[in-house]
Design an enzyme around this catalytic site. Sequence first.
Site, mmCIF file in Angstrom:
data_model
loop_
_atom_site.group_PDB
_atom_site.id
_atom_site.type_symbol
_atom_site.label_atom_id
_atom_site.label_comp_id
_atom_site.label_asym_id
_atom_site.label_seq_id
_atom_site.Cartn_x
_atom_site.Cartn_y
_atom_site.Cartn_z
ATOM 1 N N HIS A 14 -39.439 -59.734 -39.502
ATOM 2 C CA HIS A 14 -39.541 -59.842 -38.043
ATOM 3 C C HIS A 14 -38.311 -60.586 -37.508
ATOM 4 O O HIS A 14 -38.223 -61.807 -37.579
ATOM 5 C CB HIS A 14 -40.849 -60.574 -37.677
ATOM 6 C CG HIS A 14 -41.137 -60.598 -36.213
ATOM 7 N ND1 HIS A 14 -41.864 -61.597 -35.615
ATOM 8 C CD2 HIS A 14 -40.796 -59.735 -35.228
ATOM 9 C CE1 HIS A 14 -41.954 -61.350 -34.323
ATOM 10 N NE2 HIS A 14 -41.315 -60.235 -34.053
ATOM 11 N N GLU A 55 -38.903 -64.051 -39.468
ATOM 12 C CA GLU A 55 -40.250 -64.332 -39.978
ATOM 13 C C GLU A 55 -40.486 -63.297 -41.075
ATOM 14 O O GLU A 55 -40.473 -62.091 -40.794
ATOM 15 C CB GLU A 55 -41.290 -64.110 -38.866
ATOM 16 C CG GLU A 55 -41.934 -65.351 -38.298
ATOM 17 C CD GLU A 55 -43.034 -65.023 -37.268
ATOM 18 O OE1 GLU A 55 -42.968 -64.000 -36.551
ATOM 19 O OE2 GLU A 55 -43.961 -65.822 -37.177
ATOM 20 N N SER A 109 -43.847 -56.495 -34.181
ATOM 21 C CA SER A 109 -44.168 -57.798 -33.595
ATOM 22 C C SER A 109 -45.638 -58.125 -33.798
ATOM 23 O O SER A 109 -46.035 -59.272 -33.653
ATOM 24 C CB SER A 109 -43.953 -57.789 -32.084
ATOM 25 O OG SER A 109 -42.756 -57.198 -31.745
ATOM 26 N N ASN A 119 -45.549 -65.022 -32.156
ATOM 27 C CA ASN A 119 -46.230 -64.504 -30.968
ATOM 28 C C ASN A 119 -47.613 -65.113 -30.765
ATOM 29 O O ASN A 119 -48.096 -65.195 -29.644
ATOM 30 C CB ASN A 119 -46.306 -62.986 -31.025
ATOM 31 C CG ASN A 119 -44.964 -62.376 -30.665
ATOM 32 O OD1 ASN A 119 -44.270 -62.863 -29.776
ATOM 33 N ND2 ASN A 119 -44.560 -61.347 -31.379
#
Length: 286
Positions: free
Chosen positions: A141, A153, A120, A191
């Site tokens: 991801h 991702e 992450s 994130n």
Amino acid sequence: MAEIKRVAVVGAGTMGNGIAHVFARSGFPVVLAEADQAALDRGLDTVEKNLAREVAKGKLAQADADSARARITGTLERTALGGCDLVVEAATERFAIKQSLFQELDSLLGAEAILASNTSSISITKLAATTKRPDRVIGMHFFNPVPVMQLIEVIRGLQTSQATFETVKALSERLGKTPVEVNDAAGFVSNRVLMPLLNEAMFAVMEGVATPEAVDKVFQLGMAHPMGPLTLADFIGLDVCLDIMRVLEEGLGDPKYRPCPLLVRMVDAGWRGRKSGKGFFEYPQK
Ligand code: NAD
């Protein structure tokens, strides 16, 4: 573009068992590798339950669920990964763990094999630099729950080759997912944008602007978010949120990523969200 026939997933936790599930459902033989027998058993059990849920919902035929399960082989032996064309690493989010795994896999796998990480927040560029195949290292991801969420991702490290990127992009589409290309930077896109939102919602609670219930209602009813930011933070895990805020603060060097002091205190108290029974909300443990 390399042809991917045989896949391995390292780590059978929340993400790893979901990643094995989607590869197997798309017809790939999968080796699911763990360091811990109990975690491997739990991971395989979760795959079975999730496949059964898809059958119950009419999304998958029983025969397809059975053959998907049969394509997954669990192992504690790293040497079982030798013949794989792609390894997706989904082990614990610690650089030292991933670095030693990448170095071991680098020496074990064929020269053409691709090493992907589901991290992450850890730098793909930095992980790639620990191997002798930096052009074949990439981020894949996935999002939780993996069998359901549409996005991957695809993170390009500085050294990732165009051929590696194209292979992983095409592969993501074969899984029925939508790949989105993102360059390697702290928090990637997801994130970097999501975590400051959750962190700011925590500041609003800490400063007495509104209760957690009220903050969540604003986002559900005003912005059509399916889940309010504090419920989402509890779902992700408050410890995970704190770790990611620290990666953003350090990696991007901007004080605007300072973790909310209330988040720090809650994690210190052991209130880690849903998994610990208490976060911004209460979760009676079964
Ligand atoms: P988890 O703690 O549920 O699972 C990690 C598993 O890795 C554990 O079962 C552990 O036994 C295993 N493991 C640790 N070291 C290992 C080794 N050397 N070899 C084999 N297995 C090993 O964690 P998770 O939530 O599944 O996260 C895994 C990765 O996915 C992390 O990098 C995390 O940042 C990333 N991620 C998590 C989420 C999420 O919502 N949980 C979302 C996207 C990405």
